[in-house]
Scaffold this motif. Structure first.
Motif, PDB file in Angstrom:
ATOM      1  N   LYS B 453       0.873  -1.247   0.062  1.00  0.00           N
ATOM      2  CA  LYS B 453       0.144  -0.030   0.018  1.00  0.00           C
ATOM      3  C   LYS B 453       0.906   1.208  -0.071  1.00  0.00           C
ATOM      4  N   GLU B 454       0.555   2.030  -0.905  1.00  0.00           N
ATOM      5  CA  GLU B 454       1.508   3.206  -1.108  1.00  0.00           C
ATOM      6  C   GLU B 454       0.651   4.609  -1.154  1.00  0.00           C
ATOM      7  N   MET B 455       1.244   5.464  -0.376  1.00  0.00           N
ATOM      8  CA  MET B 455       0.594   6.747  -0.489  1.00  0.00           C
ATOM      9  C   MET B 455       0.717   7.651  -1.527  1.00  0.00           C
ATOM     10  N   SER B 456      -0.309   8.177  -2.247  1.00  0.00           N
ATOM     11  CA  SER B 456      -0.185   9.025  -3.276  1.00  0.00           C
ATOM     12  C   SER B 456      -1.087  10.299  -2.968  1.00  0.00           C
ATOM     13  N   PHE B 457      -0.462  11.326  -3.798  1.00  0.00           N
ATOM     14  CA  PHE B 457      -1.358  12.503  -3.711  1.00  0.00           C
ATOM     15  C   PHE B 457      -2.198  12.589  -4.855  1.00  0.00           C
ATOM     16  N   ASP B 458      -3.560  12.997  -4.700  1.00  0.00           N
ATOM     17  CA  ASP B 458      -4.551  13.425  -5.713  1.00  0.00           C
ATOM     18  C   ASP B 458      -4.391  15.019  -5.686  1.00  0.00           C
ATOM     19  N   PRO B 459      -3.709  15.521  -6.723  1.00  0.00           N
ATOM     20  CA  PRO B 459      -3.966  16.802  -6.471  1.00  0.00           C
ATOM     21  C   PRO B 459      -5.273  17.576  -6.719  1.00  0.00           C
ATOM     22  N   LYS B 460      -5.924  16.692  -7.558  1.00  0.00           N
ATOM     23  CA  LYS B 460      -7.328  17.537  -8.054  1.00  0.00           C
ATOM     24  C   LYS B 460      -8.032  17.546  -6.790  1.00  0.00           C
ATOM     25  N   ALA B 461      -8.225  16.499  -6.010  1.00  0.00           N
ATOM     26  CA  ALA B 461      -8.824  16.533  -4.739  1.00  0.00           C
ATOM     27  C   ALA B 461      -8.159  16.885  -3.421  1.00  0.00           C
ATOM     28  N   LYS B 462      -7.088  17.383  -3.632  1.00  0.00           N
ATOM     29  CA  LYS B 462      -6.057  17.787  -2.555  1.00  0.00           C
ATOM     30  C   LYS B 462      -6.234  16.711  -1.568  1.00  0.00           C
ATOM     31  N   MET B 463      -5.871  15.430  -1.915  1.00  0.00           N
ATOM     32  CA  MET B 463      -6.155  14.320  -0.850  1.00  0.00           C
ATOM     33  C   MET B 463      -4.878  13.356  -1.188  1.00  0.00           C
ATOM     34  N   GLN B 464      -4.703  12.855  -0.143  1.00  0.00           N
ATOM     35  CA  GLN B 464      -3.882  11.693   0.165  1.00  0.00           C
ATOM     36  C   GLN B 464      -4.736  10.394  -0.133  1.00  0.00           C
ATOM     37  N   ARG B 465      -3.896   9.592  -0.785  1.00  0.00           N
ATOM     38  CA  ARG B 465      -4.299   8.404  -1.306  1.00  0.00           C
ATOM     39  C   ARG B 465      -3.758   7.159  -0.825  1.00  0.00           C
ATOM     40  N   LEU B 466      -4.488   6.359   0.039  1.00  0.00           N
ATOM     41  CA  LEU B 466      -3.407   5.010   0.057  1.00  0.00           C
ATOM     42  C   LEU B 466      -3.983   3.899  -0.474  1.00  0.00           C
ATOM     43  N   GLN B 467      -3.337   3.226  -1.460  1.00  0.00           N
ATOM     44  CA  GLN B 467      -3.979   2.483  -2.416  1.00  0.00           C
ATOM     45  C   GLN B 467      -2.934   1.230  -2.534  1.00  0.00           C
ATOM     46  N   GLU B 468      -3.542   0.029  -2.799  1.00  0.00           N
ATOM     47  CA  GLU B 468      -2.825  -1.104  -2.798  1.00  0.00           C
ATOM     48  C   GLU B 468      -2.179  -1.291  -4.191  1.00  0.00           C
ATOM     49  N   PHE B 469      -1.133  -1.700  -4.492  1.00  0.00           N
ATOM     50  CA  PHE B 469      -0.434  -1.880  -5.599  1.00  0.00           C
ATOM     51  C   PHE B 469       0.485  -3.228  -5.544  1.00  0.00           C
ATOM     52  N   TRP B 470       0.604  -3.857  -6.995  1.00  0.00           N
ATOM     53  CA  TRP B 470       1.824  -4.610  -7.255  1.00  0.00           C
ATOM     54  C   TRP B 470       3.005  -4.208  -6.587  1.00  0.00           C
ATOM     55  N   ILE B 471       4.018  -5.041  -6.204  1.00  0.00           N
ATOM     56  CA  ILE B 471       5.185  -4.229  -5.873  1.00  0.00           C
ATOM     57  C   ILE B 471       6.237  -4.355  -6.976  1.00  0.00           C
ATOM     58  N   SER B 472       7.273  -3.859  -6.882  1.00  0.00           N
ATOM     59  CA  SER B 472       8.177  -3.789  -7.978  1.00  0.00           C
ATOM     60  C   SER B 472       9.111  -4.986  -8.030  1.00  0.00           C
ATOM     61  N   ARG B 473       9.673  -5.350  -9.070  1.00  0.00           N
ATOM     62  CA  ARG B 473      10.648  -6.310  -9.164  1.00  0.00           C
ATOM     63  C   ARG B 473      12.002  -6.156  -8.143  1.00  0.00           C
ATOM     64  N   ALA B 474      12.171  -5.054  -7.956  1.00  0.00           N
ATOM     65  CA  ALA B 474      13.211  -4.613  -6.892  1.00  0.00           C
ATOM     66  C   ALA B 474      12.744  -4.925  -5.767  1.00  0.00           C
ATOM     67  N   SER B 475      11.475  -4.179  -5.309  1.00  0.00           N
ATOM     68  CA  SER B 475      11.070  -4.869  -3.961  1.00  0.00           C
ATOM     69  C   SER B 475      10.798  -6.253  -3.809  1.00  0.00           C
ATOM     70  N   SER B 476      10.360  -7.026  -4.954  1.00  0.00           N
ATOM     71  CA  SER B 476      10.254  -8.420  -4.571  1.00  0.00           C
ATOM     72  C   SER B 476      11.523  -8.930  -4.471  1.00  0.00           C
TER      73      SER B 476
END
Lengths: 118, 1172
Positions: B453-476
């Motif tokens: 789960k990574e934090m991203s920022f939605d500039p349109k809503a001025k909102m932070q968002r915690l979303q689930e993603f697949w990890i990267s190969r490096a993290s893996s």
């Protein structure tokens, strides 16, 4: 960090000629500072004991073999003190002159070292 | 034997003390009473026992030894014939002098002596020699081991190569995987190669401390204090520090102060591959700095990830690649079968995870040690899997289930380092925190869900968002590597190999994910030019930068040209969020520094309220008194103050107090430290008077007591630090099971009495010790103890609101008909947000609703009330829903008028639109005007004081009280509070629809229409105001935030010229005025008492005459609508008003006004005659 004077002071380093253990030393001689009644029976390379919480304790790093003059650390693989400092090479050369206890001890150590390798 | 005769007893402390007199005197190597001294006597006992044993069995050996002749005629080493262990010790102890002295005294009084005889002394000496030899061997053993380990590190082979590269190249990249030793060794190599003044940055504070300790240890403290660290609250740095570990953010701050970074010869940036925001920025700054500092050496250290990127960024810097030290790891792909995959809303299916636990139990015998580390994306997922695994563990008794994530208490986090009993494995269920930040040894199995789960920022809503993603190969790969740190391992991947191949190669760098406000602010303050043209290693999207600039303008940190404002340059110095920084600055002006410091600190750390305790009824009850329905910041304030109170009363007892309330005490410690840092910062910017810090006054006894206490505390801290690391506990099988906080069940009362009796208590609370060392608790308590009056509370709310602005949310109009849990709110940019369940308002939403009885008209779209409220919030974060956290409620109309960036009105000011999204309609024009003009006056004064204070701080030196007088501030705060609390105006409050927003303004107007308005513009009643027609919205821009009569639906464009009779409550003025004129007058007319009334004589007469004249003219203007006449009279009227002003206001207005009235020169002459 502005202090220049301290860093200009060249570092004195002791290196064991057998195992090449290297460490800076702060004193060479028989009477390390702040030891009062304590006297060393040989000239030693000495540093402050880094493992003692008390900064004033000294630690003998090594000295010079009384026979061949090799710089050796006090590690039991490199040297032995028996009234004088002997490097392990000299000990092995003159093993017969050492008391039985020491001979037995060294033989035992050799064996366990072999066991560890194999 | 002599000893027997004199009944010598080695065990007796008196006997020992006599020997202490000889061997362990005050200036001896070992002193009586020291820890070595204790160790010696313990050693002595062992030694004696050993000797007796040997004496009994050793006779033969000695004989054997004797038998051995020395016959061979080689070199005679001159060794003693008889073996004695004594000969193997290279130390001797000379105490002859004291012995002699003792001997003499003994001689004199032989009778009473039971002192040590020669035998005892020599026994003791021999033991001492052996003891010294033993300690030497011990320490040397450690040293040898250390050196061996250093030599065995993969990086050791590259030692000379690294030094050489650094000598030859300004930038060097050292790439090596986990365990290669780069972080600890490279700085040491450079130090011993003669480099000085080395800075080594780390992404995490904790790493700074542990690395400094480790390196200092490894280099045998030969540098003494020369290896140090510096983090937010702590530094061990001294003038002699040669190697400093510090955070990336801190190095940036140092560059902010010293743009060439002259104090360092070498900068090492570690873990660059992690691509943190600060790190990316730091690289950019260093890159441009290198041009000015050709002598500076820069070393980037990274895992073997994307090395080219870094090398290329620094024009092909040489790369040294070091292999890591990992044991082989077997990878097993076990994709989750479709029937066990959960959709987004469902709970995770635990079956795939349980199968792996089972599989391990079947395949590996329990005596083969090795723990399991399981990576999941978030806390909810962790608790789902934990539940299922716990059942399995309880059943099989072969597992201890532990969890690891950042919201756990420190104690719970620490458990993952404890050891499982034999035959049992730990199963640690973790977020990606265990990927890099936390390293657990002994892990043999890794289960990787492949999700993060990574934090991203939605500039349109001025909102932070915690979303689930697949990890990267490096993290893996990183996750996999955790299985091979201590031995060969296995990694189970719960995805297929083709999934893996489809993963992104690297994680998205932070700079692409987050809001860049702070970064841009810092760039501005470092004068790095246009952020859009700054050469980042991986530039963020331009829109992201533009957004940040826009936001900073909105916040008042940048002006319209994008330059730093005075408050902005101050905010750039504060290492906090812009909103928090604003609060601090605002708090300094009013006498609310202490609570603002606390709130700012509280909002900058994680919440001390543990989520796990929320559903515990005992905790909830205990917490109740701390709650404030004013808002979460007030609850935090209450909590902190109560905690300080507890700390003062019962010191370490606060731990239990916290546990009962489900509070993580660590957060409170962080708060108190942060608070202190804020205070120091404000002082160093002269925003706060520096206290005369004579701790607890001049009482010498008290001071000495405090000093002794401090010494004791320091000792405790040192002792603790020594024990640290050697205290891994063995876990109990029941450890992972629920009900952890039940340990607080033994009641507080018994806890307290116990502690009182025992004094310091058996288990040391190191946090308490550090706290006491850092803070004077009674001073602190005094500072925070005063309860806030309702007035102070109102003012504090306003400050928080202004700080948090524009982070405001409006309750939905239908909330009163909804369930508590379904309350909906709207922000300007995001509709339909909800309050986070941890907030006070989640459990008590009624306080946000307009009371039933108060509503005037009830209708579908209009509800009038005097009690509308808004929420100011700290964060808007979307997880499964968009949540508002840390909210405070504020009265809507008052707060908006005082803090909003734009307020637009219609002609009679009954309709206000704030920031283009909130519409307020007031029923009574009279009231509307009054409210508006009061707000204008208050804001102008507030701004003036604030600027005065900020301006003063930029010139440096002077403390508050001098530039901004206390009295003036006091007056302003009283007026603000009055305005906030006692404005009784009924109005409706709603959001504008999209359509309404489009057609909001009348737009620029034609000259003819404006002619009347221009008159207003010329109005000299508002000195210094530059009311200009607004080129976009239309209407008149009265102040930088207030535009009058620009709203499109104004019933009558001319209504702004309509005058109604009005009498000024401050002066005697009674005349018909347009709304604007009236406001202008109010702004300039000081209430009675502040102005001097012209009293007697000619002036008084003139004053009366003028009033009469103006009134008369006013009447004419009001009733005669003939246009030409109107225009003429208007001017006369204005002139009168102007003259009227002259009597009370400054002479400056005069010339300007005269000039403006040139249309009617004859009148001027007349009027000037009157005047003189």
């Amino acid at each position: 960090m502005e202090e220049k004077a301290a860093s200009d002071n060249p570092q004195k380093t002791f290196t064991c000629q057998l195992c090449s253990l290297t460490s800076p030393f702060t004193y060479y001689g028989q009477k390390p500072p702040n030891t009062r009644a304590i006297v060393l029976l040989e000239e030693c390379f000495i540093t402050k004991d880094p493992f003692s919480p008390d900064r004033e304790k000294f630690l003998v790093l090594g000295s010079i073999c009384s026979l061949c003059g090799t710089y050796v650390c006090v590690g039991s693989d490199c040297s032995l003190f028996y009234t004088k400092r002997f490097c392990m090479q000299c000990v092995n050369k003159h093993l017969d002159q050492f008391p039985h206890q020491i001979q037995v001890e060294l033989a035992k150590k050799k064996q366990s070292a072999k066991a560890a390798v194999s | 034997m002599a000893s027997e005769k004199r009944s010598w007893d080695w065990g007796s402390s008196q006997c020992r003390a006599q020997l202490d007199e000889i061997f362990f005197r005050e200036h001896d190597y070992i002193q009586a009473g020291s820890s070595e001294h204790k160790e010696f006597w313990a050693f002595f006992e062992r030694f004696q026992r050993f000797k007796t044993k040997r004496d009994m069995s050793g006779a033969e050996i000695r004989k054997e030894d004797k038998d051995k002749g020395r016959d061979r005629g080689k070199v005679d080493l001159g060794l003693p014939k008889e073996y004695d262990a004594r000969y193997r010790i290279n130390v001797s102890v000379c105490t002859r002098d004291i012995e002699e002295r003792m001997g003499k005294s003994e001689h004199r009084s032989r009778q009473r002596s039971s002192g040590p005889g020669a035998q005892e002394v020599s026994d003791c000496r021999l033991a001492l020699l052996h003891f010294l030899d033993f300690s030497q061997k011990q320490s040397f053993g450690k040293l040898a081991k250390l050196r061996r380990e250093q030599k065995n590190l993969p990086i050791f082979q590259y030692r000379d190569r690294i030094v050489e590269l650094v000598r030859l190249h300004p930038v060097v990249v050292v790439a090596g995987d986990t365990g290669c030793g780069k972080s600890t060794q490279v700085p040491q190599y450079l130090l011993s190669a003669g480099f000085n003044n080395i800075a080594c940055t780390q992404p995490r504070r904790i790493a700074c401390i542990s690395l400094a300790k480790r390196v200092s240890f490894e280099s045998l403290n030969q540098y003494g204090s020369k290896v140090g660290y510096q983090i937010r609250f702590e530094t061990s740095r001294t003038a002699t520090t040669k190697l400093l570990f510090l955070t990336e953010g801190l190095l940036l701050r140092q560059i902010q102060q010293d743009s060439t970074l002259a104090r360092y010869q070498v900068v090492i940036v570690d873990e660059v591959h992690e691509r943190h925001l600060h790190c990316d920025f730091l690289l950019g700054v260093l890159r441009s700095l290198l041009a000015d500092r050709p002598d500076l050496r820069l070393i980037l250290m990274s895992a073997t990830i994307n090395i080219k990127l870094f090398s290329n960024y620094f024009s092909g810097a040489p790369v040294l690649q070091v292999p890591g030290r990992l044991f082989p790891i077997q990878v097993i792909y076990q994709p989750i079968p479709p029937e066990e995959q959960s959709s987004k809303s469902e709970k995770l299916d635990p079956r795939p995870y349980l199968r792996i636990l089972q599989g391990i139990d079947q395949r590996y015998p329990p005596e083969e040690r090795g723990d399991l580390l399981l990576f999941l994306s978030g806390v909810a997922e962790i608790s789902t899997i934990q539940e299922a695994c716990q059942i399995y563990a309880t059943h099989t008794r072969r597992w201890i289930i532990l969890t690891l994530h950042s919201t756990l208490s420190i104690a719970q986090q620490d458990k993952v380092f404890d050891i499982a009993p034999p035959g049992v494995r730990k199963c640690i269920i973790s977020t990606n925190i265990a990927e890099t930040s936390v390293t657990i040894d002994g892990v043999r199995f890794v289960v990787d869900s492949g999700k993060v789960k990574e934090m991203s920022f939605d500039p349109k809503a001025k909102m932070q968002r915690l979303q689930e993603f697949w990890i990267s190969r490096a993290s893996s790969e990183q996750r996999k590597g955790r299985a091979g740190r201590t031995g060969p391992g296995v990694c189970y991947r719960l995805y297929s190999e083709s999934d893996y191949n489809a993963f992104a190669p690297y994680p998205v760098p932070e700079i692409h994910r987050v809001a860049l406000d702070s970064l841009i602010l810092q760039m501005k303050s470092m004068s790095l030019g246009d952020p859009l043209s700054f050469v980042f290693i991986d530039p963020p999207p331009a829109a992201s930068i533009q957004n940040a600039v826009f936001y900073l303008k909105e916040q008042g940190a940048l002006d319209s040209r994008g330059e730093l404002t005075s408050i902005g340059s101050l905010l750039a110095q504060l290492p906090v969020d812009v909103v928090i920084g604003k609060m601090l600055v605002l708090g300094c002006l009013f006498n609310l520094v202490e609570p603002v410091l606390t709130v700012a600190a509280a909002l900058s750390v994680q919440s001390p309220f543990l989520r796990s305790s929320q559903h515990n009824p005992d905790c909830a009850t205990a917490r109740q008194p701390l709650h404030s329905n004013q808002g979460d910041p007030f609850t935090l304030l209450n909590t902190f103050n109560a905690w300080v109170e507890v700390k003062r009363e019962r010191g370490g007892g606060s731990r239990k107090w916290c546990r009962r309330r489900g509070l993580e005490e660590q957060r409170l410690y962080e708060m108190v430290n942060l608070r202190r840092q804020f205070k120091d910062l404000l002082r160093s910017h002269s925003l706060l008077e520096s206290e005369d810090s004579t701790p607890s006054g001049g009482d010498r006894v008290q001071r000495r007591e405090r000093l002794t206490e401090r010494r004791k505390l320091h000792q405790l801290k040192r002792d603790h630090e020594q024990q640290e690391g050697s205290k891994r506990k063995v876990l109990k099988l029941e450890e992972g099971q629920e009900g952890d906080f039940s340990s607080g069940s033994d009641t507080e009362e018994t806890g307290r009495s116990k502690r009182n009796k025992e004094g310091s208590g058996q288990n040391l609370d190191i946090q308490e010790v550090k706290f006491k060392l850092r803070h004077n608790v009674s001073e602190l308590q005094e500072a925070v103890s005063q309860d806030l009056s309702s007035h102070q509370q109102a003012l504090l709310k306003l400050l928080l609101c202004r700080g948090l602005y524009p982070q405001l949310a409006l309750p939905d109009e239908h909330n009163s008909t909804r369930k508590d849990s379904d309350q909906v709110f709207h922000t300007r940019n995001k509709q339909g947000v909800v309050i986070h369940p941890t907030s006070v308002f989640a459990s008590d939403p009624e306080v946000l609703q307009v009371p039933e009885g108060d509503t005037g008209e009830m209708g579908p779209d209009r509800r009038d009330s005097t009690k509308h409220q808004l929420l100011a919030f700290v964060t808007l974060l979307e997880t499964n829903k968009p949540y508002l956290s840390n909210c405070v409620r504020v009265p809507a109309l008052q707060a908006l008028l005082l803090v909003a960036n734009t307020v637009d009105t219609n002609a009679d000011c009954t309709r206000l639109v704030v920031d283009g999204w909130l519409e307020l309609e007031l029923k009574e024009p009279e009231e509307a005007l009054k409210v508006l003009s009061t707000a204008l006056t208050l804001r102008a004064e507030w701004e003036r004081l604030l600027q005065a204070q900020l301006g003063q701080n930029s010139t440096g030196g002077a403390a508050v009280g001098q530039g901004v007088s206390r009295r003036v501030v006091q007056k302003l705060s009283e007026s603000l509070v009055r305005f906030l609390l006692y404005t009784e105006v009924s109005y409706s409050l709603r959001r504008l629809s999209a359509f309404q927003t489009q057609n909001l303004y009348i737009g620029p107007q034609l000259e003819s229409v404006l002619s009347n308005t221009k008159a207003g513009d010329l109005n000299p009643l508002f000195p210094g105001a530059e009311a200009k027609p607004d080129p976009i919205k239309g209407g008149l821009r009265v102040t930088n935030f207030f535009t009058y009569n620009c709203l499109a639906d104004s019933k009558d464009l001319y209504s702004e010229c309509l005058r109604t009779f009005w009498s000024c409550p401050n002066c005697d003025l009674y005349m018909p005025l347009t709304p604007l004129e009236r406001m202008h007058h109010e702004t300039s007319c000081r209430p009675a008492g502040e102005q001097q009334q012209p009293e007697e004589g000619r002036e008084f007469l003139l004053y009366r005459t003028l009033i009469g004249l103006t009134r008369a003219l006013g009447h004419i203007l009001y009733f005669r609508r003939d246009k030409e006449f109107h225009t003429k009279c208007e001017c006369v009227y204005q002139l009168c008003v102007f003259l009227f002003c002259i009597l009370f206001q400054s002479q400056k207005v005069e010339k300007q006004a005269l000039h403006q009235c040139r249309a009617l020169p004859e009148f001027i002459t007349v009027m000037c005659a009157i005047k003189t």
